[in-house]
Every structure is written in C-alpha cells, then in structure tokens.
Design a protein around this motif. Structure first.
Motif: not given
Length: 482
Positions: A177-191
């Motif tokens: 859920a947090v990754a999808e939110l960050a992606t929608r904000l325009g950021f790249s996600v690294l778990d």
C-alpha cells in the motif's frame, strides 16, 4: 398508501431515485482519505504533495483550532477522530512525542502506520523508532518510509534530485500500500525488507558524505604534506642558507606547486585500484572471488577521487592565470627592461629553439590534459552519464581517463625536464616535490602498459568473461577411469 408513506418517511424512495439518476451514475468515486499526525514542515509538505496528487488529507493535531496554516483543502481534527477516518496514517512527529499514540491504540488497530521520523544522531535509542512504534501499537502495521526525503523533496517530487523512497516493514500488504502511494507521488521505491532494517534507514539521513570521506581526507593529507615539504625547500632553506626572506611565495607560488601535485596523485589513485584488481584476477585466475574489503572501498570512491583531483586542477589553472599580474613578476619585468636598455647595441640575445619547444610542449600538453580532465568530470554527472551507453561511458572514463593521466604526467615531466640532473634543486639532499609526484602516476601507467600486452589482455578478457584457471592439483587428482 400507508406502506408508500412509510417508505417515503424511511428514505428508501430517496435512495432509489439517487441511484437511478444519470447524475449519480456518472459521479466519480471519492478519492482515498489519508491521515497525517503532525503539522510541522514535513507534515505540511507531505500533505500538500498528497493533495496535488489527488488524495484527500486530514490532519490529526492536539490543537485542531490553533495548529497554524495548513495546505488548502486539508481538514484538521483531533488525533482520535482523524485516526478513525483513514486507514493509512503518517506519523510525522518526533519519537519523544510518541507516548500519546499508546492511548490511541484502539483507534489505530488494523491501520497502516507510516513512520517518517529521524534522530539527531546515531544510536540515540536502543531500538529503531519504527520498532518502538510497533511495540507501542502492536495491532497496527508499521512501515518505515519517506524518512530519507526532505520537506523540499516531498513538495517537488520527481523534479527534485532525490527520487528514491526506501521502505521496510513486516507486513507485505502494508508495504504494498505504501509502495503504490509513493509510486503515485512520482517516487521510485526500494524495499529493504523487514522492520529490522529500520535502524539502517534511519541512519541514512545522518550520513555526511560517506563516499567523500576517504578522498577528502587523502587530499587534505597530501596537500598538508607537500605544502610543508615545499615550504622547507623554497622558504626555510633559502632563509637559512642565504638569509633571504621568501615568505611571500607562500600565498601563490607554493600553493600553485601543491595543487597540481595533489591533483596528479589523486588522479592516478583513481585508476590504480582498477589496475590492481586486474592483476589480482590474473593471480587468482577467476573473477568469482571477492576483492579485499580495502580494495572494494577504494574502488567505490573512484568517482569522488577523480572529482577532488579535478577541483585541485581547477585551482592550479586559476593560480597560473594570475601569475602575470603578481607584484613580483611586474617588478622583475621592469628591472629586466631597464637592464636590456643598458646593454650595448652589438649584444643580442640568442634564441634557444630547444627551450621554445620545451615550453610550448609543456603548455600544450597541460591544456590538452585539462580539457580531457573537464570531459571526465562532465560525463560523471548523473544527467550526462544516464544519456550514454555503457560502452560510451566506459570509453570516456577508461580510455580517455588513462589518456588524461598520460598527458598530465607528461606535463609534469616537461616541467621538470633536466632539473633532476642539477644539484641546486636538491635542497638539503631531498628531491624536488614534482619528482615525488611522478612516482604514483608513472607506476600506474607502467602497470597499465603491461595489461595492454596482447598475451596479458587476452587472459584478463577471458577471466572477465567467466573463464577460470583449473588448478593442476585438481587435474592430477581426477580418476583415470570414471
């Protein structure tokens, strides 16, 4: 009739009429509501970014009516009311203020809590902030995220240089859920895995140029050593032997000797680890064994070594440009003109062709080396290197890099010329500083020439393509009959 009246009074007829109307059918679904605890700079910047992306935002504050200006369109409620209204809550408060969250455990049960806090220094607490938050509210799913972004980065999103959002947590659904939110904000996600990695993420913002420490310390050490080395030879020695005060040379002349020396050594140290790695692979006969830790750290900071070297080269160029306007140079030129005018008319100066070739070559090679130096620095910028293919980047940083080292080394050799044969340049039986600066780059260029030999180059290429040398002992131990 009574039944119809009852239906009207109960609201059933009104509900059916809304659901069947064309306006209700075309209405867009309501955007997701997100909650933010904390109305500071980070909380306001995060809320503004979420609102611009299309989310609805509600702030939880202990003073809902006097919490200061907030982004337009956001609501402000008490902590309990705000927590009940959203399924995802951002915790934008410092760890020392986490105590009030324990009283909200019933309202936060089953929620996703995004911890964005950081500390003032490392190892301030025995456990990570996110782990402490998870212990306070065991019924919630805590995710550590967004703590590596500044308020400026959250406002500007992908237009800012920092685009990565690191996250960790024990719940896969919460992290998704947090990754999808960050992606929608325009950021790249690294778990980064489970919540046990939270301390590592919280230490990221506290790092101060981690890859620059070794190059900067090395540059400062070299600069200090050669400054005192040149100071003893050019100022102290002259004062002791001749009683002449040359201390004014410290500001320009000595500095302009130290800067190119440090630049040349730093540039050679940028390419020395690659040469050592090649010889180590040749010795081992494989590329599948890890390099020593010291060599790994050295290779990881090669870019920083090169940029620091470029900075010292720039200082050398700037100091060289001001030489014609120095007081000492102007005074010497004036005295020279007076002396020349008093020379007899039948006396003429002899033009030295060898000296002309030497000086012109010295300046020309230096200009070419500095031009390639700048090219290496420009291509190391992320915006430029991302536009190059791997072969193009490797050609510039490797092939042209060694050519730059060769030109800069040749520039120093031309500067020294035959000074190593003159005893007057050996102050107190010590060699000139420029001779010491030639040791490391000469060794690097010599080792690189050995690697360019066809027989050696073929072996290195095969090793890097996956070939491994079989030990003779292993071949002798193989059974004759299988």
């Amino acid at each position: 009739m009574a039944a119809d009246t009852a239906r009207v009074m109960s609201g059933e007829v009104k509900t059916e009429s809304v659901s069947l109307s064309p306006l209700g059918a075309a209405a867009a679904p309501e955007q997701e509501l997100l909650c933010i605890f904390g109305t500071g700079d980070l909380g306001r910047s995060l809320g503004q970014r979420l609102l611009h992306t299309g989310y609805r935002v509600v702030y939880g504050s202990r003073r809902p009516h006097s919490c200061g200006p907030l982004p337009q369109g956001a609501q402000v409620l008490s902590h309990a009311a705000a927590a009940q209204s959203a399924s995802l809550v951002f915790i934008c408060v410092h760890r020392e203020h986490y105590d009030f969250l324990e009283t909200l455990a019933p309202q936060l049960k089953g929620k996703v809590l995004v911890d964005v806090s950081n500390n003032l220094r490392k190892n301030l607490y025995p456990e990570a902030n996110a782990e402490y938050l998870q212990r306070l509210i065991p019924g919630a799913s805590v995710v550590k995220a967004f703590n590596t972004l500044s308020a400026w980065g959250l406002q500007n999103g992908p237009s800012d240089a920092n685009r990565q959002v690191f996250l960790c947590g024990d719940s896969a659904e919460a992290k998704q859920a947090v990754a999808e939110l960050a992606t929608r904000l325009g950021f790249s996600v690294l778990d980064r895995g489970s919540l046990s990695a939270a301390r590592e993420l919280e230490d990221f913002p506290l790092q101060l140029f981690p890859q620059w420490r070794l190059p900067l310390c090395l540059a400062m050490g070299l600069a200090a050593f050669f400054f005192f080395y040149v100071l003893i030879g050019d100022v102290v020695h002259t004062y002791v032997k001749q009683g002449k005060d040359n201390s004014f040379r410290i500001m320009v002349s000595l500095a302009n000797k130290v800067f190119p020396i440090v630049s040349l050594i730093m540039l050679s140290l940028c390419y020395l680890p690659g040469v050592l790695a090649s010889f180590l692979q040749l010795y081992r006969g494989t590329k599948y064994r890890r390099f020593p830790d010291w060599l790994d750290r050295w290779m990881l900071c090669r870019k920083q070594l090169g940029l620091v070297a470029l900075g010292f080269a720039f200082l050398h160029v700037l100091y060289t440009l001001i030489i014609p306007i120095r007081y000492k140079v102007n005074t010497l030129n004036s005295n020279y003109i007076v002396v020349v005018t008093r020379i007899k008319e039948n006396k003429t100066a002899v033009f030295d062709t060898t000296l002309a070739w030497r000086t012109d070559s010295y300046y020309s090679v230096g200009i070419l080396g500095f031009g390639l130096y700048i090219l290496l620095g420009i291509t190391s910028l992320p915006s430029v290197s991302n536009a190059l293919s791997w072969r193009e980047f490797s050609f510039i940083q490797s092939k042209l890099g060694y050519l730059t080292l060769f030109f800069c080394t040749l520039h120093t050799y031309l500067y020294g010329w035959d000074k190593f044969l003159r005893s007057s340049y050996y102050k107190w039986w010590t060699p000139p500083a420029h001779m010491l600066s030639l040791v490391v780059p000469s060794v690097v260029l010599l080792l690189k020439l050995l690697l360019l030999l066809p027989c050696v180059d073929r072996r290195v290429t095969r090793i890097r393509q996956g070939w491994e040398r079989t030990e003779p002992r292993e071949e002798n131990n193989k059974p004759l009959i299988s």
